[in-house]
Design an enzyme around this catalytic site. Structure first.
Site, PDB file in Angstrom:
ATOM      1  N   GLU A 197       8.359   9.238  -5.784  1.00 57.11           N
ATOM      2  CA  GLU A 197       9.628   9.907  -5.484  1.00 57.11           C
ATOM      3  C   GLU A 197       9.914   9.952  -3.986  1.00 57.11           C
ATOM      4  O   GLU A 197      10.684  10.791  -3.523  1.00 57.11           O
ATOM      5  CB  GLU A 197       9.696  11.315  -6.115  1.00 57.11           C
ATOM      6  CG  GLU A 197       8.410  12.096  -6.135  1.00 57.11           C
ATOM      7  CD  GLU A 197       7.866  12.367  -4.767  1.00 57.11           C
ATOM      8  OE1 GLU A 197       7.100  11.507  -4.243  1.00 57.11           O
ATOM      9  OE2 GLU A 197       8.186  13.413  -4.187  1.00 57.11           O
ATOM     10  N   HIS A 205      -6.342  -5.318  -2.796  1.00 61.54           N
ATOM     11  CA  HIS A 205      -7.134  -5.544  -1.583  1.00 61.54           C
ATOM     12  C   HIS A 205      -7.422  -7.028  -1.338  1.00 61.54           C
ATOM     13  O   HIS A 205      -8.223  -7.357  -0.480  1.00 61.54           O
ATOM     14  CB  HIS A 205      -8.439  -4.736  -1.649  1.00 61.54           C
ATOM     15  CG  HIS A 205      -8.210  -3.264  -1.503  1.00 61.54           C
ATOM     16  ND1 HIS A 205      -9.184  -2.319  -1.679  1.00 61.54           N
ATOM     17  CD2 HIS A 205      -7.083  -2.559  -1.194  1.00 61.54           C
ATOM     18  CE1 HIS A 205      -8.686  -1.107  -1.485  1.00 61.54           C
ATOM     19  NE2 HIS A 205      -7.398  -1.224  -1.204  1.00 61.54           N
ATOM     20  N   THR A 206      -6.758  -7.886  -2.065  1.00 59.73           N
ATOM     21  CA  THR A 206      -6.811  -9.311  -1.762  1.00 59.73           C
ATOM     22  C   THR A 206      -5.965  -9.623  -0.520  1.00 59.73           C
ATOM     23  O   THR A 206      -6.027 -10.717   0.023  1.00 59.73           O
ATOM     24  CB  THR A 206      -6.313 -10.163  -2.962  1.00 59.73           C
ATOM     25  OG1 THR A 206      -6.470 -11.535  -2.624  1.00 59.73           O
ATOM     26  CG2 THR A 206      -4.842  -9.914  -3.284  1.00 59.73           C
ATOM     27  N   HIS A 246       0.597   4.732  -2.188  1.00 61.72           N
ATOM     28  CA  HIS A 246       0.419   6.056  -1.562  1.00 61.72           C
ATOM     29  C   HIS A 246       1.575   6.994  -1.906  1.00 61.72           C
ATOM     30  O   HIS A 246       1.405   8.207  -1.912  1.00 61.72           O
ATOM     31  CB  HIS A 246       0.261   5.903  -0.045  1.00 61.72           C
ATOM     32  CG  HIS A 246      -1.108   5.453   0.342  1.00 61.72           C
ATOM     33  ND1 HIS A 246      -1.709   5.785   1.530  1.00 61.72           N
ATOM     34  CD2 HIS A 246      -2.027   4.701  -0.321  1.00 61.72           C
ATOM     35  CE1 HIS A 246      -2.923   5.251   1.576  1.00 61.72           C
ATOM     36  NE2 HIS A 246      -3.133   4.575   0.472  1.00 61.72           N
ATOM     37  N   ASP A 247       2.746   6.431  -2.160  1.00 62.90           N
ATOM     38  CA  ASP A 247       3.848   7.294  -2.596  1.00 62.90           C
ATOM     39  C   ASP A 247       3.567   7.803  -4.016  1.00 62.90           C
ATOM     40  O   ASP A 247       3.631   9.011  -4.280  1.00 62.90           O
ATOM     41  CB  ASP A 247       5.182   6.540  -2.555  1.00 62.90           C
ATOM     42  CG  ASP A 247       6.353   7.472  -2.886  1.00 62.90           C
ATOM     43  OD1 ASP A 247       6.311   8.638  -2.438  1.00 62.90           O
ATOM     44  OD2 ASP A 247       7.290   7.050  -3.586  1.00 62.90           O
ATOM     45  N   ASN A 292      -2.684   7.953   5.596  1.00 63.70           N
ATOM     46  CA  ASN A 292      -1.393   7.296   5.850  1.00 63.70           C
ATOM     47  C   ASN A 292      -1.185   6.890   7.304  1.00 63.70           C
ATOM     48  O   ASN A 292      -0.222   6.184   7.620  1.00 63.70           O
ATOM     49  CB  ASN A 292      -0.242   8.211   5.401  1.00 63.70           C
ATOM     50  CG  ASN A 292      -0.143   8.272   3.891  1.00 63.70           C
ATOM     51  OD1 ASN A 292      -0.507   7.303   3.210  1.00 63.70           O
ATOM     52  ND2 ASN A 292       0.318   9.398   3.366  1.00 63.70           N
ATOM     53  N   VAL A 300       0.931  10.627  -4.822  1.00 65.45           N
ATOM     54  CA  VAL A 300       1.141  11.977  -4.287  1.00 65.45           C
ATOM     55  C   VAL A 300       2.512  12.464  -4.766  1.00 65.45           C
ATOM     56  O   VAL A 300       3.536  11.932  -4.341  1.00 65.45           O
ATOM     57  CB  VAL A 300       1.068  11.958  -2.740  1.00 65.45           C
ATOM     58  CG1 VAL A 300       1.182  13.365  -2.187  1.00 65.45           C
ATOM     59  CG2 VAL A 300      -0.227  11.299  -2.274  1.00 65.45           C
ATOM     60  N   ARG A 346       0.827  -1.215   0.000  1.00 58.96           N
ATOM     61  CA  ARG A 346       0.000   0.000   0.000  1.00 58.96           C
ATOM     62  C   ARG A 346       0.860   1.265   0.000  1.00 58.96           C
ATOM     63  O   ARG A 346       0.535   2.276  -0.610  1.00 58.96           O
ATOM     64  CB  ARG A 346      -0.904  -0.043   1.237  1.00 58.96           C
ATOM     65  CG  ARG A 346      -1.927   1.057   1.283  1.00 58.96           C
ATOM     66  CD  ARG A 346      -2.846   0.874   2.485  1.00 58.96           C
ATOM     67  NE  ARG A 346      -3.817   1.934   2.568  1.00 58.96           N
ATOM     68  CZ  ARG A 346      -4.180   2.532   3.691  1.00 58.96           C
ATOM     69  NH1 ARG A 346      -3.649   2.154   4.847  1.00 58.96           N
ATOM     70  NH2 ARG A 346      -5.076   3.497   3.681  1.00 58.96           N
ATOM     71  N   GLU A 375       3.306  14.041   4.566  1.00 59.37           N
ATOM     72  CA  GLU A 375       2.342  13.053   4.063  1.00 59.37           C
ATOM     73  C   GLU A 375       2.062  11.956   5.084  1.00 59.37           C
ATOM     74  O   GLU A 375       0.946  11.465   5.187  1.00 59.37           O
ATOM     75  CB  GLU A 375       2.865  12.416   2.770  1.00 59.37           C
ATOM     76  CG  GLU A 375       2.843  13.353   1.588  1.00 59.37           C
ATOM     77  CD  GLU A 375       3.447  12.730   0.336  1.00 59.37           C
ATOM     78  OE1 GLU A 375       3.410  11.497   0.178  1.00 59.37           O
ATOM     79  OE2 GLU A 375       3.982  13.491  -0.481  1.00 59.37           O
ATOM     80  N   GLY A 385       3.969  11.767  -7.389  1.00 56.90           N
ATOM     81  CA  GLY A 385       4.681  10.745  -8.142  1.00 56.90           C
ATOM     82  C   GLY A 385       5.502   9.836  -7.236  1.00 56.90           C
ATOM     83  O   GLY A 385       5.600  10.058  -6.024  1.00 56.90           O
TER      84      GLY A 385
HETATM   85  C1  HEM Z   1      -8.719   2.257  -5.847  1.00 50.68           C
HETATM   86  C2  HEM Z   1      -8.578   3.100  -4.865  1.00 50.68           C
HETATM   87  C3  HEM Z   1      -8.193   2.658  -3.490  1.00 50.68           C
HETATM   88  C4  HEM Z   1      -8.807   3.024  -2.344  1.00 50.68           C
HETATM   89  C5  HEM Z   1     -10.005   3.939  -2.204  1.00 50.68           C
HETATM   90  C6  HEM Z   1      -8.123   2.356  -1.270  1.00 50.68           C
HETATM   91  C7  HEM Z   1      -8.434   2.496   0.058  1.00 50.68           C
HETATM   92  C8  HEM Z   1      -7.911   1.722   1.085  1.00 50.68           C
HETATM   93  C9  HEM Z   1      -8.295   1.810   2.465  1.00 50.68           C
HETATM   94  C10 HEM Z   1      -9.291   2.781   3.032  1.00 50.68           C
HETATM   95  C11 HEM Z   1      -7.620   0.840   3.131  1.00 50.68           C
HETATM   96  C12 HEM Z   1      -7.748   0.456   4.609  1.00 50.68           C
HETATM   97  C13 HEM Z   1      -7.021   1.344   5.549  1.00 50.68           C
HETATM   98  C14 HEM Z   1      -7.252   0.910   6.964  1.00 50.68           C
HETATM   99  O1  HEM Z   1      -8.389   0.888   7.407  1.00 50.68           O
HETATM  100  O2  HEM Z   1      -6.264   0.587   7.643  1.00 50.68           O
HETATM  101  C15 HEM Z   1      -6.773   0.178   2.196  1.00 50.68           C
HETATM  102  C16 HEM Z   1      -5.940  -0.855   2.495  1.00 50.68           C
HETATM  103  C17 HEM Z   1      -5.083  -1.412   1.606  1.00 50.68           C
HETATM  104  N1  HEM Z   1      -4.871  -1.014   0.299  1.00 50.68           N
HETATM  105 FE1  HEM Z   1      -6.025   0.250  -0.749  1.00 50.68          FE
HETATM  106  N2  HEM Z   1      -7.121   1.606  -1.777  1.00 50.68           N
HETATM  107  C18 HEM Z   1      -7.117   1.764  -3.135  1.00 50.68           C
HETATM  108  C19 HEM Z   1      -6.209   1.214  -4.032  1.00 50.68           C
HETATM  109  C20 HEM Z   1      -5.161   0.436  -3.655  1.00 50.68           C
HETATM  110  C21 HEM Z   1      -4.083   0.050  -4.523  1.00 50.68           C
HETATM  111  C22 HEM Z   1      -3.901   0.550  -5.935  1.00 50.68           C
HETATM  112  C23 HEM Z   1      -3.280  -0.768  -3.808  1.00 50.68           C
HETATM  113  C24 HEM Z   1      -2.008  -1.433  -4.222  1.00 50.68           C
HETATM  114  C25 HEM Z   1      -1.781  -1.839  -5.423  1.00 50.68           C
HETATM  115  C26 HEM Z   1      -3.859  -0.903  -2.486  1.00 50.68           C
HETATM  116  C27 HEM Z   1      -3.371  -1.704  -1.496  1.00 50.68           C
HETATM  117  C28 HEM Z   1      -3.912  -1.805  -0.236  1.00 50.68           C
HETATM  118  C29 HEM Z   1      -3.489  -2.783   0.748  1.00 50.68           C
HETATM  119  C30 HEM Z   1      -2.476  -3.867   0.530  1.00 50.68           C
HETATM  120  C31 HEM Z   1      -4.211  -2.522   1.913  1.00 50.68           C
HETATM  121  C32 HEM Z   1      -4.111  -3.264   3.255  1.00 50.68           C
HETATM  122  C33 HEM Z   1      -3.148  -2.542   4.175  1.00 50.68           C
HETATM  123  C34 HEM Z   1      -2.987  -3.167   5.542  1.00 50.68           C
HETATM  124  O3  HEM Z   1      -3.230  -4.346   5.733  1.00 50.68           O
HETATM  125  O4  HEM Z   1      -2.538  -2.435   6.450  1.00 50.68           O
HETATM  126  N3  HEM Z   1      -4.978  -0.140  -2.427  1.00 50.68           N
HETATM  127  N4  HEM Z   1      -6.954   0.742   0.952  1.00 50.68           N
END
Ligand code: HEM
Length: 329
Positions: A80, A197-198, A72-73, A99, A76, A68, A93, A78
């Site tokens: 970098e 999100h898998t 997030h890098d 974050n 925002v 993640r 950030e 790019g």
């Molecule tokens: C499409 C837009 C996206 C939104 C709105 C989004 C939003 C979120 C949010 C709200 C969380 C949970 C934060 C928490 O409650 O701790 C999360 C977790 C996560 N996101 Fe996304 N995300 C997006 C895209 C992505 C992308 C592109 C990736 C990576 C390729 C990603 C990877 C992850 C991972 C791995 C987690 C789990 C983190 C953990 O276990 O601490 N997400 N995301």
């Protein structure tokens, strides 16, 4: 005369071919290439991979936030490394709301310290993030991809930029498509990368509205499977601000394609996951991944990660190679 002309043009053709052959450099238009450190720090990728595998043996849940972090890098300013910088006034950030739930910054700092010992001033923090994201996916049983490197680090971090550039879990499909488009990513990339999100967890307040008060009448989100909503309600009470749930229940530490099966069954965790069914193209991608032998997710993920890794990169002479990832030189 004709023969002289012919031999002259052959000579020039040969010259051009030789020039092209010897000046060929697999650097892409963004100034990045796979294996950028092959000569300058040959052990760099090995050091990163070994470190990620070591920390993940101790804490297998750290892989998800490390993946993640790269997203997030990149979104925002790019890719970098601005997500790693710390400011005394905390207006960085790292302190932006999205974050605050990211763990694993110390993993990056430790890897960077090892790289500085091996080859000082060579490997950028932004490249560390890109390599770590890949190695975390691999350590969670995902498929590997060639990571382009050669990024340099930025010198600016700003809390407001993180708040305004990172997509929200409450976003609808139009907004998600627009935000990804503004970073050079298309609808397919959106569907593919959402598959991140898998793995990992999400906190209750981010789904409370879906469970308890979706339209202001104490109802649940009609796009959320009711059985699943009932199960989530047992774990997330309306005022719970601390509990985090597995986004892919049962396999939240494994990088598989079950995210798409969940979304197709209206069991996407966030509104932004469920929203993938609201556009023809993202929906058909989701459904394709649920078919036996139809899943292209693992290859696609690497391709879209490489594309994401090109957002706003600094290469050549711009930016710097930070000595420590938390501060500019
Ligand atoms: C499409 C837009 C996206 C939104 C709105 C989004 C939003 C979120 C949010 C709200 C969380 C949970 C934060 C928490 O409650 O701790 C999360 C977790 C996560 N996101 Fe996304 N995300 C997006 C895209 C992505 C992308 C592109 C990736 C990576 C390729 C990603 C990877 C992850 C991972 C791995 C987690 C789990 C983190 C953990 O276990 O601490 N997400 N995301």
């Amino acid at each position: 005369m004709v023969t002289l002309k012919m031999s002259l043009s052959c000579f020039f053709l040969l010259q051009i071919s030789l020039f092209l052959l010897f000046s060929f450099d697999p650097t892409n238009a963004h100034g990045l290439k796979v294996g950028f450190y092959d000569n300058t720090c040959p052990k760099a990728e090995l050091i990163v991979m070994k470190s990620v595998s070591d920390v993940m043996k101790k804490d297998p849940t750290i892989g998800a936030p490390l993946l993640r972090m790269f997203f997030h890098d990149c979104f925002v300013r790019g890719c970098e490394g601005s997500v790693l910088l710390e400011l005394k006034n905390k207006k960085d950030e790292k302190n932006a709301a999205p974050n605050l739930s990211i763990r694993g910054f110390e993993v990056i700092d430790n890897i960077k310290a090892s790289l500085e010992k091996e080859c000082p001033g060579v490997v950028s923090c932004s490249d560390v993030l890109a390599l770590v994201a890949r190695d975390a996916v691999v350590a969670m049983n995902g498929r590997s991809w060639g990571v382009e490197t050669g990024r340099r680090d930025g010198r600016v971090t700003n809390i407001n930029e993180a708040n305004s550039n990172l997509p929200s879990p409450f976003d609808n499909i139009t907004s998600l498509i627009t935000q990804f488009h503004s970073k050079g990513l298309d609808k397919k990339d959106l569907a593919v990368l959402s598959g991140g999100h898998t793995v990992g967890i999400g906190h209750c307040p981010l789904i409370a509205n879906r469970l308890y008060n979706f339209t202001g009448k104490g109802d649940s989100d009609p796009n959320l499977d009711s059985e699943y909503a009932a199960r989530l309600k047992q774990k997330c009470k309306p005022t719970d601000t601390t509990t985090a749930l597995e986004m892919d229940p049962g396999s939240f530490k494994t990088f598989d394609d079950s995210f798409f099966k969940l979304v197709s069954k209206r069991r996407g965790f966030f509104q932004s996951d469920a929203a993938l069914l609201d556009n023809q193209e993202t929906k058909s991608y989701v459904l394709k991944q649920t078919k036996n032998h139809g899943s292209t997710f693992f290859e696609d993920f690497g391709v879209s990660m490489v594309k994401m890794g090109r957002i706003g990169v600094l290469t050549g002479r711009v930016g710097e190679i930070r000595k420590k990832c938390t501060m500019v030189n």
